[in-house]
Motif scaffolding. Structure first.
Motif, PDB file in Angstrom:
ATOM      1  N   LYS A 195       0.822  -1.206   0.000  1.00  0.00           N
ATOM      2  CA  LYS A 195       0.000   0.000   0.000  1.00  0.00           C
ATOM      3  C   LYS A 195       0.864   1.267   0.000  1.00  0.00           C
ATOM      4  N   LYS A 196       2.048   1.168   0.608  1.00  0.00           N
ATOM      5  CA  LYS A 196       2.947   2.321   0.691  1.00  0.00           C
ATOM      6  C   LYS A 196       3.928   2.375  -0.476  1.00  0.00           C
ATOM      7  N   ASN A 197       3.743   1.472  -1.452  1.00  0.00           N
ATOM      8  CA  ASN A 197       4.617   1.405  -2.628  1.00  0.00           C
ATOM      9  C   ASN A 197       6.074   1.103  -2.268  1.00  0.00           C
ATOM     10  N   LYS A 198       6.273   0.365  -1.171  1.00  0.00           N
ATOM     11  CA  LYS A 198       7.624  -0.002  -0.772  1.00  0.00           C
ATOM     12  C   LYS A 198       8.022  -1.378  -1.308  1.00  0.00           C
ATOM     13  N   ILE A 199       7.059  -2.131  -1.780  1.00  0.00           N
ATOM     14  CA  ILE A 199       7.274  -3.325  -2.594  1.00  0.00           C
ATOM     15  C   ILE A 199       6.218  -3.285  -3.696  1.00  0.00           C
ATOM     16  N   SER A 200       6.418  -4.096  -4.720  1.00  0.00           N
ATOM     17  CA  SER A 200       5.495  -4.079  -5.861  1.00  0.00           C
ATOM     18  C   SER A 200       4.069  -4.415  -5.432  1.00  0.00           C
TER      19      SER A 200
END
Length: 420
Positions: A195-200
């Motif tokens: 959700k935080k765009n820290k993984i795909s």
């Protein structure tokens, strides 16, 4: 004058035509980047799955080299395997596997292999002489998860799934199991990173565990935390092992009286048909429970297999389940069934690994591979050897040949017949 204008117009038209044609040819030559994600792979018969460990010795202190892993990858790729499963990231093997795939993709644009990356989860004091606490997790778990995240971000084109734990909730894993709330914590953590765009956002998160842990067996597992976990994962990865149940739940395995007049080979085939039905039943039971919690949740088989040899519970003095002929029958039946059902099946496993039971080299855990350590193809893959798909491939200098020198009569002499 009109003629001159006509020539000019014609030249403009021709120039426009050829410019477009050349541009079109240039675009056609440009390689198209194929983006494949877990939702495209799982359940797709064009992406066969397999469990992989590349260890050649009876100790994991001896890590397989990049060159050795590449050999294995080429062998599995020849089998049309395109999705492989690992179990932990605390050994260099996992990182080297991803590096090897990356290098092979650079060497050959057509090479295609994806990974379900396992993050091992333990309880407090697991594998020690100290008192185990299954309600509290190991201090190392956060490091395991963080390393999995780092590898997934380093190789987003390869790592398509992260599995939090391996048989980490089932209570017979008494040396290390944890409560579902611990698995749920890390699944939620990874989902939050998406959700935080820290993984795909396309990376699928699951936990790979025994059918009972997913609610398909004893109702002791039917808890609120498990329900929340089912809702949290992108899909359920369940394990089914009729092989082990030939000892622990042997009713389906014993020779029924109405089969006593069959030939020995037909007795074996009938027993393996019952084994297949046993696996299907466990899948159905998991699906029934999971769907009662989350109706549209996908369910795939994260692990199943059959040992080709054993001197313990499954050998000649036990359930008589372990031999190479039965392994071949089970492999083919599970592939056929899972393909028809649209279910991915990670068969356990690619190669024999002798570290699994180093104290007893005849133990069944050392003999689940479809290939021997030396690279000989067991009965399940003899037809693929005949098709010459391994013709130019080797494992540690050994060509890929058949066990028993390909003599089926020699193989059948080793078949153990189930008894009453």
């Amino acid at each position: 004058m009109k003629l001159r204008y006509k020539h000019i117009i014609l030249l403009v038209v021709l120039s426009f035509f050829y410019a477009n044609k050349i541009g079109s040819q240039t675009n056609n030559r440009s390689p198209k980047i194929k983006i494949v994600n877990a939702k495209d792979i799982l359940g797709n018969p064009n992406y066969l799955a397999l469990c992989y460990g590349g260890y050649r010795t009876n100790s994991r202190e001896v890590q397989p080299s990049i060159d050795q892993i590449k050999e294995d990858l080429k062998i599995m790729s020849a089998m049309n395997i395109k999705l492989i499963r690992t179990y932990n990231v605390h050994f260099v093997e996992a990182a080297n596997l991803l590096k090897s795939i990356n290098e092979l993709k650079k060497e050959d644009a057509n090479f295609e292999m994806y990974v379900m990356l396992g993050a091992w989860i333990d309880c407090k004091n697991a594998w020690t002489d100290k008192i185990l606490d299954h309600d509290i997790e190991s201090e190392r778990n956060p490091k395991e998860i963080q390393t999995a995240v780092e590898l997934a971000n380093q190789y987003p084109d390869i790592v398509k799934i992260i599995a939090v734990g391996n048989e980490a909730m089932v209570k017979w894993a008494e040396n290390y199991y944890v409560q579902p709330k611990i698995i749920l914590k890390w699944v939620n953590y990874l989902q939050d990173l998406k959700k935080k765009n820290k993984i795909s956002k396309e990376l699928w998160i699951t936990s790979s565990d025994d059918f009972a842990s997913w609610g398909g067996g004893d109702k002791i597992y039917h808890t609120k935390d498990l329900e929340d976990l089912i809702k949290a994962v992108d899909y359920v990865s369940m394990h089914t092992y009729p092989f082990h149940n030939t000892h622990y739940s042997s009713q389906f395995w014993k020779l029924p009286s109405n089969e006593s007049l069959l030939s020995d080979i037909d007795k074996v085939k009938a027993a393996m048909a019952r084994a297949q039905e046993f696996a299907e039943t466990q899948y159905t039971n998991v699906k029934k429970y999971v769907n009662s919690v989350s109706p549209n949740k996908p369910i795939h088989i994260g692990e199943t297999g059959w040992a080709s040899s054993s001197d313990g519970f499954y050998g000649n003095e036990g359930s008589k389940a372990s031999d190479e002929y039965k392994q071949g029958l089970y492999y083919k039946s599970m592939r056929n069934w899972s393909t028809k059902q649209g279910v991915s099946c990670f068969f356990f496993e690619a190669f024999d690994e002798t570290w699994k039971d180093k104290a007893n080299q005849n133990g069944s855990e050392n003999h689940f591979g479809l290939f021997t350590v030396e690279g000989k193809a067991k009965y399940a893959l003899w037809n693929q050897v005949d098709a010459e798909i391994f013709k130019s491939l080797k494992r540690d200098g050994n060509s890929i040949g058949k066990t028993f020198s390909g003599e089926e009569e020699l193989l059948k002499k080793t078949v153990l017949i189930p008894s009453n």
